[in-house]
Design an enzyme around this catalytic site. Structure first.
Site, mmCIF file in Angstrom:
data_model
loop_
_atom_site.group_PDB
_atom_site.id
_atom_site.type_symbol
_atom_site.label_atom_id
_atom_site.label_comp_id
_atom_site.label_asym_id
_atom_site.label_seq_id
_atom_site.Cartn_x
_atom_site.Cartn_y
_atom_site.Cartn_z
ATOM 1 N N ASP A 248 0.875 -1.161 0.000
ATOM 2 C CA ASP A 248 0.000 0.000 0.000
ATOM 3 C C ASP A 248 0.926 1.229 0.000
ATOM 4 O OD1 ASP A 248 -2.055 1.808 0.098
ATOM 5 O OD2 ASP A 248 -3.164 0.784 1.673
HETATM 6 C C1 BGC Z 1 -4.895 3.308 -0.021
HETATM 7 C C2 BGC Z 1 -4.883 2.291 -1.147
HETATM 8 C C3 BGC Z 1 -4.725 3.008 -2.456
HETATM 9 C C4 BGC Z 1 -3.474 3.858 -2.416
HETATM 10 C C5 BGC Z 1 -3.224 4.621 -3.698
HETATM 11 C C6 BGC Z 1 -3.724 4.241 -0.092
HETATM 12 O O1 BGC Z 1 -3.877 5.288 0.823
HETATM 13 O O2 BGC Z 1 -4.936 2.643 1.223
HETATM 14 O O3 BGC Z 1 -6.059 1.521 -1.132
HETATM 15 O O4 BGC Z 1 -4.679 2.099 -3.520
HETATM 16 O O5 BGC Z 1 -3.582 4.796 -1.370
HETATM 17 O O6 BGC Z 1 -4.173 5.589 -3.880
#
Ligand code: BGC
Length: 834
Positions: A248
């Site tokens: 993530d």
């Molecule tokens: C989220 C993810 C997401 C990523 C990119 C993170 O803050 O938890 O689910 O894919 O950001 O936007």
């Protein structure tokens, strides 16, 4: 499928063999926040025709761009209980991402699973049951990947609340959490890990998912993205995951360790909250780690192969053949802008081509999901569907959820919450190309019937609203609640909801209207369960509908249901409790704790399983939902297809590995920054070494692996493993179950037959009922259809912590065909002897 991956590995390996260390590293490391058009961009290998890969949110549509469809949320999708439709939604999502030039869709979301009713991101995933999440997640993966885009299933694992998911984000929030030292640890027991949390991931892996995102939180006190047991063992060995694990955004906390622990790609490239710093745990440091032999090159090869293999395993992907680049920029909506708009750097060039990714197919699927997601909770006196012939001549439409938000339909990441709800907020939110509000759509239908319509968006001056209600034959009040991702705070809600009450004065508004209008209809449009107790039993609240966020067609779907053009067939994907104390609370108070611990004490008793175990009567149970028609069931048949065995058969040995990749470390001079070829962009992460003094060391096979990790090639998978998603025998069909459903009402309607199983307690206690099948049929009045289910080996298995495998207990299994988790229609038995 495994052979498909074997071939894909062969192809990927041939490419990786041709790559230099820096080229391989380039695939593993994001180029940095804003350094490329997408939310995540890898480095490219132009020499071999490998483009920079574009990773983009997300699960409900293409984020940060225009001319796309805003699809109904995952939770709405789960509420349809319609497998074919869920697959088609995946296809529509995949085709729009493809049209925009995305390579990897950051979705579907199957974690959070919905342990906590107020969890901020529950609306992204499909509902509080592992079986439901698994079927929906797998169908979505298949749909997306059939369109030639890789699905990235997220978030592995235990991200059940937003509070404390990341240190920087929370310690800076000003919520009195300055002392936070580490992300919250989701402490999950072995049985719950398998039977609840990993279960849906296994389905998506079996469906061929090309990538998986590890979560921000810690799992049993090790960060998910450097948890070797989770990534190397559970995911890659036991569940046989063949694709790549991506962090993530900023969830990586170590360099070499995370790589050895099984992380294959880091995003967006930088260390957390250090956006634009160019500082990465990988990039040049990963290159250095290979040259100085801290990291075996075989691991880097594996990372690169895993990243490329999905593009060969998934037939519709043509990574090398296509000239398919992102046609949008996540960082500006303008057509032209600087090459790196986020950095304000580079020459002016085209940034957005405004490609229209939408289609009649997308519209049809988005609307169908929205309609099928709506759940009818109450319909006293059959006041719905609305008909002028029933004396309804004046209608009042009220509630903040009925009309537009004063701030518009597209506040950044959907953080505006004073109007119609199309989604929760955060990275899964997308821009609405337009919104059909409940007010507009209901009014249109009312006008067609000659009904007079009044409307108020006032939710505070209740005397005024009450007066309008007085004149109305029927009042339709649209209320709701929102939540989202932890990086956004809305009205004191840091991602997770602070409570389960309605927003925008919803309860008071409903009470004021119901006080004056005999036929008050309430539509609850929310991200999860809300408390209904203040008004649900009022005589004048004659009908109540619930829907999860429905995307751009929210109003149209509601109007079609209200006026009976579409008979509601959605089912609750969670339980609505009578008391707040029956839900699992969010940990939002650190007290003196710097390293918060979240012990998943509910164990395997998620949602309805807990209520059933403790015989607690919910207000509305999981799987509940009424129709305008009525159905009767009969003729249950259970046929044995394969005889069950108590233990799993030993899986076949692993397919042979042809490890032809050279493992010698060459001259580090080759990896120096090519200043004559590249002018460095600020914040951009390159794979090159900057320090000419770095020398390679002698080949040394003795690496320090994390405790418990053994790099030797294994020949035998664990008993629970051996195939995609686990031991292939888990997917053997043991029984076929079917029953006859008759529509004996006046309206055509959809019926969701739910199959629950009660396990014997020969060895271990299990919940009184677990969902193990669902089948949705649409039936004309007075006609019948058969619903069919397949019970797999896996469906009758429990996780045995001692043998570390699935076992089937001997004894009697009760099979329930039900209209909800509490309303059993037919009962049968399966006896499994020694
Ligand atoms: C989220 C993810 C997401 C990523 C990119 C993170 O803050 O938890 O689910 O894919 O950001 O936007």
């Amino acid at each position: 499928m495994d052979r498909i991956w074997q071939k894909a590995y062969d192809k990927a390996r041939k490419l990786v063999e041709k790559m230099s260390i820096t080229e391989k590293v380039n695939l593993t490391t994001g180029t940095g926040w804003g350094s490329g058009p997408c939310i995540g961009n890898t480095g490219s290998v132009p020499r071999l025709g490998i483009p920079s890969l574009c990773l983009q949110d997300g699960p409900n549509g293409v984020r940060f761009t225009d001319f796309i469809t805003h699809f109904p949320s995952g939770l709405a999708t789960g509420s349809t209980f319609n497998k074919e439709l869920i697959y088609l939604r995946g296809k529509a999502l995949g085709s729009e991402h493809k049209a925009k030039g995305v390579n990897v869709v950051l979705g579907p979301t199957v974690g959070p699973i919905g342990l906590k009713a107020a969890g901020g991101r529950n609306w992204e995933s499909f509902g509080a049951d592992p079986y439901l999440q698994g079927i929906c997640g797998a169908a979505t993966v298949e749909g997306i990947q059939d369109e030639g885009v890789i699905a990235c299933v997220r978030h592995l694992i235990g991200n059940e609340q937003e509070h404390f998911r990341q240190v920087g984000e929370w310690s800076d929030e000003g919520g009195g959490w300055e002392n936070l030292q580490s992300s919250i640890s989701a402490n999950i027991g072995d049985r719950a890990m398998h039977e609840i949390y990993l279960w849906p991931f296994a389905d998506t892996i079996r469906a061929g998912a090309g990538s998986i995102m590890c979560s921000y939180n810690q799992v049993n006190n090790t960060y998910a993205c450097e948890n070797s047991y989770l990534l190397n063992y559970l995911l890659k060995e036991e569940l046989g995951f063949q694709g790549f694990v991506v962090s993530d955004w900023g969830a990586q906390h170590t360099g070499v360790e995370s790589s050895l622990a099984g992380l294959d790609m880091t995003m967006p490239g930088e260390t957390f909250d250090n956006w634009l710093s160019g500082k990465s745990y990988w990039g040049p440091l990963l290159t250095r780690a290979v040259y100085n032999q801290t990291l075996p090159q075989s691991r880097l090869n594996d990372m690169a192969i895993r990243i490329l293999a999905p593009f060969f395993a998934i037939e519709a992907c043509n990574l090398l053949q296509e000239n398919h680049h992102p046609s949008f920029s996540s960082w500006t909506f303008h057509t032209f802008g600087q090459e790196f708009p986020y950095q304000h750097y580079g020459p002016i060039m085209q940034q957005n081509w405004h490609v229209d990714a939408r289609s009649a197919f997308s519209d049809e699927i988005a609307l169908s999901v929205a309609k099928e997601a709506i759940v009818l909770l109450k319909n006293e006196g059959h006041n719905l569907p609305i008909a002028k012939s029933d004396g309804i001549r004046r209608v009042l439409i009220a509630g903040a959820g009925a009309g537009p938000d004063p701030k518009g339909y597209n506040c950044k990441d959907q953080r505006c919450v004073e109007g119609v709800l199309t989604s929760g907020w955060g990275s899964a939110a997308v821009n609405n190309p337009y919104v059909i509000t409940p007010y507009e759509a209901i009014q249109e239908k009312a006008i067609e019937q000659g009904i007079v319509v009044d409307y108020t968006s006032d939710v505070w001056e209740l005397d005024n609203v009450g007066e309008l209600a007085d004149y109305a034959d029927m009042a339709i009040v649209v209320v709701g609640a929102s939540s989202g991702e932890g990086y956004i705070e809305v009205d004191g809600n840091f991602g997770d909801r602070n409570n389960l009450t309605l927003w925008n004065n919803g309860d008071e508004l409903i009470c004021a209207i119901a006080e004056r209008c005999r036929k008050t209809i309430v539509i609850v449009n929310s991200v999860g369960p809300v408390s209904l107790d203040k008004w649900i039993d009022k005589e004048n609240v004659v009908a109540v509908l619930y829907s999860a966020p429905l995307g751009q067609f929210v109003g149209k779907a509601m109007a079609e249901v209200l006026f009976g053009e579409f008979n509601p067939s959605g089912k609750l994907p969670f339980t609505i409790a009578k008391k707040k104390s029956h839900y699992v609370p969010i940990i939002s108070d650190l007290e003196d704790c710097e390293n918060p611990q979240d012990n998943f004490d509910r164990d395997i008793y998620l949602d309805y399983r807990f209520f059933d175990k403790h015989t607690i009567k919910p207000l509305y149970e999981f799987g509940y939902g009424l129709s305008y028609t009525s159905f009767t069931l009969c003729d249950l048949k259970i046929i044995e297809i394969n005889s069950p065995s108590e233990y799993l058969p030993y899986p076949e040995e692993y397919l042979p590995i042809y490890n032809t990749c050279e493992d010698d470390v060459c001259d580090p001079e080759d990896a120096l920054f090519p200043h004559d070829e590249i002018r460095p962009v600020p914040g951009f992460i390159y794979p090159y070494l900057y320090n000419e003094n770095i020398r390679s060391v002698e080949d040394d096979e003795n690496f320090e692996y994390p405790k418990g990790y053994n790099p030797d090639q294994k020949t035998c998978p664990p008993l629970a493993g051996g195939g995609l998603g686990g031991n292939p025998a888990l997917w053997d069909v043991l029984y076929e179950v079917s029953a006859e459903v008759k529509n004996d009402g006046k309206y055509k309607g959809g019926y969701v037959a739910q199959l629950y199983i009660e396990f014997p307690s020969t060895i271990l206690l299990s919940p009184p009922k677990v969902l193990r099948g669902f089948d949705k049929v649409f039936i004309e009045p007075n006609e019948s259809k058969r619903v069919k289910f397949e019970i797999l080996h896996r469906d009758l298995s429990i996780w045995d912590t001692e043998s570390q495998s699935w076992i089937i207990q001997t004894g009697t299994y009760n099979v329930y065909i039900a209209s909800s988790s509490r309303r059993v229609e037919l009962t049968g038995e399966i006896d499994i002897g020694c």
